[in-house]
Enzyme design. Sequence first.
Site, PDB file in Angstrom:
ATOM      1  N   GLY A  14      -7.418  -8.627 -12.161  1.00  0.00           N
ATOM      2  CA  GLY A  14      -7.106  -7.409 -11.406  1.00  0.00           C
ATOM      3  C   GLY A  14      -6.004  -7.638 -10.389  1.00  0.00           C
ATOM      4  CB  CYS A 133      -7.712  -2.247   2.255  1.00  0.00           C
ATOM      5  SG  CYS A 133      -8.197  -0.806   1.300  1.00  0.00           S
ATOM      6  CG  HIS A 248      -3.920   1.283   2.842  1.00  0.00           C
ATOM      7  ND1 HIS A 248      -3.474   1.721   1.623  1.00  0.00           N
ATOM      8  CD2 HIS A 248      -5.211   0.888   2.643  1.00  0.00           C
ATOM      9  CE1 HIS A 248      -4.449   1.601   0.724  1.00  0.00           C
ATOM     10  NE2 HIS A 248      -5.499   1.091   1.316  1.00  0.00           N
ATOM     11  CG  ASN A 321      -3.025  -1.523  -0.248  1.00  0.00           C
ATOM     12  OD1 ASN A 321      -1.796  -1.424  -0.103  1.00  0.00           O
ATOM     13  ND2 ASN A 321      -3.611  -1.334  -1.390  1.00  0.00           N
TER      14      ASN A 321
END
Length: 353
Positions: A14, A133, A248, A321
């Site tokens: 991932g 996050c 973010h 993030n």
Amino acid sequence: MSNGYRVAVVGATGQVGTLMLGLLRERAFPAREIVAFASARSAGRVLRGAGAGGSDLTVRGLDQESIQGFDLALFSAGGSTSGEWAPRFAAAGAVVVDNSSRWRMQDDVPLVVSEVNPEALAGHRGIVANPNCSTMQMVVALKPLYDAAGIERLVISTYQAVSGTGKQAVDELLDQSHALLHEREISPPISYAHQIAFNALPHAGSFAAGEDHTDEERKLMGETRKILGDPSIRVSATCVRVPVLTGHSEAVNVQTREPLSPERARELLAAAPGVSVLDDPSAAVYPLAIDAAGQDDVFVGRIRRDPGHERALDMWIVADNLRKGAALNAVQLAELLHGQGLRGARRAGTAAA
Ligand SMILES: NC(=O)c1ccc[n+]([C@@H]2O[C@H](COP(=O)([O-])OP(=O)(O)OC[C@H]3O[C@@H](n4cnc5c(N)ncnc54)[C@H](OP(=O)(O)O)[C@@H]3O)[C@@H](O)[C@H]2O)c1
């Protein structure tokens, strides 16, 4: 620890897992062997150069036999995988650092940000949780202000990147943008309730039935109080998903207990570990998601007095993030555990569940 640790990375295919593998190598974490785990779909896939010393890794599926004999397990494979497999790794002797929300608010699981509350690691019982996050980057910036003046209330609006949702959401933003720029119909949205391209969704996370806040907003409230160790902090949060790939951004209004000037806040932040201040608005200098992407630090700017309250400041906080918000902090926690003698912790620990 003479020959290094045996480390499992669960969710290794991932976004966060890939970055954790890269950071273990870049930061020369003392691993003698790294084993990559993902879902059964990826078993057998070869991750070129991803292992200790740049060796190739072959992805494995999770089963009771293959999880034996680890010192450390870094998880980023979602809450249900963590719920099932983190206690099994811990029971088999590993210390687990988990990126999902599954264990974060459990009383006997420390929720740790390396610059903020490293001392909480000492109480772990086999599982350590990595915060959400948006909470992570915010508390790195809040900690020096909290120590200097206390915090009474936070009013937070987030502008969260799609990579926070996973690989599929990144592909969806790119596919939708491409289709719209070529004046084609977009496919029905999968990752979000609505089109994310050229839009802003006041719906980062999900709404449980009857809930008027998303789970992401609830995480900001609960995790902030747990990490700063102060249940009295009042938090108001609106989490918004925006068509940004990585990074973010957060507009945060901080109401302190004691008076704190913007100048003093700027000084405290400039001296804080893991924080960079970018604050010269008339020269258009302030943190931007596109600049924070790929960087380790949390960036803070637009630090100013809230004209509506004599003890409140406004600021703009931006970080990658996937990096400080997830993979970097997980690897920093592994480094702190190493500093405390990972094996000692393992012998003393009991699985958290
Ligand atoms: N993205 C962020 O900003 C962020 C920040 C903080 C925390 N997190 C957390 O980190 C985790 C992963 O996020 P991500 O963005 O990396 O997601 P992602 O890119 O979608 O990757 C998910 C990973 O989990 C694996 N996986 C899925 N189901 C599994 C199963 N049943 N057993 C074993 N492995 C399984 C996937 O393997 P396959 O490739 O085989 O499907 C993949 O390696 C989530 O818990 C997320 O909440 C993410």
